[in-house]
Design a protein around this motif. Structure first.
Motif, PDB file in Angstrom:
ATOM      1  N   VAL A 112       0.833  -1.201   0.000  1.00 36.03           N
ATOM      2  CA  VAL A 112       0.000   0.000   0.000  1.00 36.03           C
ATOM      3  C   VAL A 112       0.869   1.252   0.000  1.00 36.03           C
ATOM      4  O   VAL A 112       1.780   1.392   0.821  1.00 36.03           O
ATOM      5  N   ILE A 113       0.555   2.155  -0.921  1.00 38.83           N
ATOM      6  CA  ILE A 113       1.255   3.439  -1.007  1.00 38.83           C
ATOM      7  C   ILE A 113       0.247   4.533  -0.672  1.00 38.83           C
ATOM      8  O   ILE A 113      -0.793   4.656  -1.333  1.00 38.83           O
ATOM      9  N   CYS A 114       0.525   5.300   0.369  1.00 43.11           N
ATOM     10  CA  CYS A 114      -0.383   6.367   0.806  1.00 43.11           C
ATOM     11  C   CYS A 114       0.357   7.703   0.778  1.00 43.11           C
ATOM     12  O   CYS A 114       1.097   8.027   1.714  1.00 43.11           O
ATOM     13  N   PRO A 115       0.194   8.486  -0.275  1.00 43.06           N
ATOM     14  CA  PRO A 115       0.845   9.801  -0.325  1.00 43.06           C
ATOM     15  C   PRO A 115      -0.008  10.871   0.351  1.00 43.06           C
ATOM     16  O   PRO A 115      -1.228  10.717   0.494  1.00 43.06           O
ATOM     17  N   SER A 116       0.643  11.923   0.781  1.00 46.65           N
ATOM     18  CA  SER A 116      -0.070  13.099   1.281  1.00 46.65           C
ATOM     19  C   SER A 116      -0.239  14.079   0.125  1.00 46.65           C
ATOM     20  O   SER A 116       0.729  14.379  -0.586  1.00 46.65           O
ATOM     21  N   ILE A 117      -1.443  14.564  -0.064  1.00 48.68           N
ATOM     22  CA  ILE A 117      -1.707  15.543  -1.117  1.00 48.68           C
ATOM     23  C   ILE A 117      -0.817  16.766  -0.885  1.00 48.68           C
ATOM     24  O   ILE A 117      -0.626  17.186   0.263  1.00 48.68           O
ATOM     25  N   PRO A 118      -0.248  17.356  -1.932  1.00 52.62           N
ATOM     26  CA  PRO A 118       0.549  18.578  -1.747  1.00 52.62           C
ATOM     27  C   PRO A 118      -0.227  19.642  -0.967  1.00 52.62           C
ATOM     28  O   PRO A 118      -1.390  19.917  -1.262  1.00 52.62           O
ATOM     29  N   GLY A 119       0.434  20.197   0.044  1.00 47.64           N
ATOM     30  CA  GLY A 119      -0.226  21.180   0.896  1.00 47.64           C
ATOM     31  C   GLY A 119      -0.900  20.572   2.102  1.00 47.64           C
ATOM     32  O   GLY A 119      -1.438  21.290   2.948  1.00 47.64           O
ATOM     33  N   TYR A 120      -0.868  19.253   2.203  1.00 50.29           N
ATOM     34  CA  TYR A 120      -1.451  18.539   3.340  1.00 50.29           C
ATOM     35  C   TYR A 120      -0.328  17.874   4.134  1.00 50.29           C
ATOM     36  O   TYR A 120       0.522  17.181   3.559  1.00 50.29           O
ATOM     37  N   GLY A 121      -0.354  18.052   5.442  1.00 47.55           N
ATOM     38  CA  GLY A 121       0.581  17.338   6.297  1.00 47.55           C
ATOM     39  C   GLY A 121       2.024  17.566   5.911  1.00 47.55           C
ATOM     40  O   GLY A 121       2.493  18.703   5.799  1.00 47.55           O
ATOM     41  N   PHE A 122       2.741  16.468   5.668  1.00 46.87           N
ATOM     42  CA  PHE A 122       4.183  16.539   5.462  1.00 46.87           C
ATOM     43  C   PHE A 122       4.587  16.709   3.998  1.00 46.87           C
ATOM     44  O   PHE A 122       5.781  16.705   3.691  1.00 46.87           O
ATOM     45  N   SER A 123       3.619  16.839   3.093  1.00 52.39           N
ATOM     46  CA  SER A 123       3.947  17.166   1.703  1.00 52.39           C
ATOM     47  C   SER A 123       4.096  18.674   1.565  1.00 52.39           C
ATOM     48  O   SER A 123       3.382  19.441   2.220  1.00 52.39           O
ATOM     49  N   GLY A 124       5.008  19.084   0.703  1.00 58.17           N
ATOM     50  CA  GLY A 124       5.180  20.510   0.469  1.00 58.17           C
ATOM     51  C   GLY A 124       3.965  21.103  -0.225  1.00 58.17           C
ATOM     52  O   GLY A 124       3.201  20.401  -0.893  1.00 58.17           O
ATOM     53  N   ALA A 125       3.772  22.394  -0.055  1.00 58.29           N
ATOM     54  CA  ALA A 125       2.660  23.101  -0.694  1.00 58.29           C
ATOM     55  C   ALA A 125       3.153  23.806  -1.950  1.00 58.29           C
ATOM     56  O   ALA A 125       4.246  24.376  -1.964  1.00 58.29           O
ATOM     57  N   SER A 126       2.353  23.750  -2.987  1.00 59.70           N
ATOM     58  CA  SER A 126       2.713  24.422  -4.226  1.00 59.70           C
ATOM     59  C   SER A 126       2.670  25.935  -4.040  1.00 59.70           C
ATOM     60  O   SER A 126       1.795  26.463  -3.346  1.00 59.70           O
ATOM     61  N   HIS A 127       3.608  26.624  -4.659  1.00 62.61           N
ATOM     62  CA  HIS A 127       3.637  28.088  -4.598  1.00 62.61           C
ATOM     63  C   HIS A 127       3.159  28.701  -5.911  1.00 62.61           C
ATOM     64  O   HIS A 127       3.313  29.905  -6.124  1.00 62.61           O
ATOM     65  N   LYS A 128       2.586  27.853  -6.767  1.00 56.56           N
ATOM     66  CA  LYS A 128       2.071  28.330  -8.043  1.00 56.56           C
ATOM     67  C   LYS A 128       0.595  27.975  -8.176  1.00 56.56           C
ATOM     68  O   LYS A 128       0.139  26.955  -7.669  1.00 56.56           O
ATOM     69  N   ILE A 129      -0.134  28.816  -8.882  1.00 58.12           N
ATOM     70  CA  ILE A 129      -1.540  28.532  -9.161  1.00 58.12           C
ATOM     71  C   ILE A 129      -1.624  27.343 -10.117  1.00 58.12           C
ATOM     72  O   ILE A 129      -0.794  27.186 -11.009  1.00 58.12           O
TER      73      ILE A 129
END
Length: 343
Positions: free
Chosen positions: A66-83
């Motif tokens: 099982v692979i469970c990623p965090s959506i960008p901007g959620y938890g420990f994933s980085g947040a996008s700085h672009k629209i």
């Protein structure tokens, strides 16, 4: 674990493999994607049921990794700085993740935003995604047949392909659908238009953040919990598990960026994105939980998903299926994969 994209954005994920894979067996890869206000932690209880089903009294015809990623901007994933970091963009990122892990074929499963991301993943890579399983059908385009079924489906269910369970969940329409959504969708309007306004306040108040998130785990699990003094939270969850999920948002300061995901996806309106008009051709399984926010009949789902091999009404459960009813969801995933593997 972290996966770095060429853009510099880091994607957090967990990769759970069977501890004792029987000789001659292969662990089937499945990516499972969470939604809001959840996190990768939602899957902690279902993971062992999929990676080691025999030890938990379940059918072990299929054993998963099982692979469970965090959506960008959620938890420990980085947040996008672009629209432009919408569900389709995230699906492309997760496809690259699965490629990096060496999977030529895999299954995808999700609820809430996860169902939309996995749907997009199936649209992007229909030959790599062997099967798509969702426990919430993303918002569909409003078509004449859908409108007519809402107007006359209670009187003529067979004419519109509605089952008895569909009629029970959807009618009377204003009571069970319209007014229910009016009570539960205020957050969506706010987060789709002014996510930073509320988000910055929540990011500075642990009590405010907890109340905002836990309220969703109350009424989205069962709308009747709205009338309970304690919100009914401990009827389905342990407080430690709920607070772990809240703390993932708190320690990472990610509630603002997670709320922006709504503006990225529906800030310009529902049904306006090009991918929303595209069908899904991969084998699809749908687990329909009785307390889900919005019920989608099989006849509606067929307008989007052209190869539905499994559509089951679950005996109980609400929006956070993997967190609330992991065994029921695991069994439905198992039977769906069995049908796909036999095709």
């Amino acid at each position: 674990m972290q996966f770095s994209l060429p853009t510099g954005l880091d994607i957090h994920f967990i990769h759970a493999k069977p501890a004792n894979l029987p000789a001659g067996r292969t662990a089937i890869p499945i990516i499972m994607v969470h939604g809001w206000p959840g996190s990768f932690y939602e899957f902690y209880k279902i993971i062992p049921l999929l990676t080691d089903p025999a030890s938990h009294g379940l059918d072990d015809r299929h054993i998963f990794q099982v692979i469970c990623p965090s959506i960008p901007g959620y938890g420990f994933s980085g947040a996008s700085h672009k629209i432009g970091c919408d569900s389709f963009a995230v699906a492309r990122m997760f496809y690259k993740l699965m490629q990096r892990l060496g999977f030529k074929e895999f299954y995808a499963q999700g609820g809430d935003w996860g169902s939309r991301i996995c749907t997009n993943l199936a649209q992007i890579a229909p030959t790599q995604v062997k099967g798509l399983h969702v426990n919430m059908v993303p918002a569909l385009q409003i078509r004449p047949s859908v409108v007519l079924s809402l107007m006359f489906g209670r009187q003529f269910p067979g004419l519109f392909g509605l089952e008895e369970e569909d009629v029970r969940r959807m009618f009377p329409f204003f009571k069970k659908v319209f007014f229910h959504l009016m009570k539960e969708s205020g957050y969506m309007h706010l987060q789709s238009t002014k996510p930073d306004t509320a988000g910055c306040g929540l990011n500075n108040s642990p009590v405010g953040l907890a109340s905002y998130i836990l309220e969703k785990f109350s009424t989205w699990t069962d709308p009747d919990f709205r009338d309970h003094e304690d919100g009914g939270l401990e009827r389905k969850f342990f407080l430690d598990d709920l607070l772990t999920n809240v703390m993932i948002y708190w320690v990472t300061g990610s509630v603002v960026s997670s709320m922006r995901f709504y503006k990225e996806n529906i800030g310009k309106g529902i049904g306006t994105a090009k991918h929303e008009k595209l069908p899904v051709t991969v084998p699809t399984g749908i687990a329909s939980f009785p307390q889900e926010l919005l019920h989608c009949p099989l006849s509606w789902a067929k307008l989007k998903y052209l190869d539905i091999v499994s559509f089951n009404h679950m005996p109980r459960g609400g929006h956070f299926a993997a967190f609330e009813e992991p065994e029921i969801l695991a069994k439905d995933i198992q039977q769906f994969v069995s049908k796909v593997e036999l095709k």
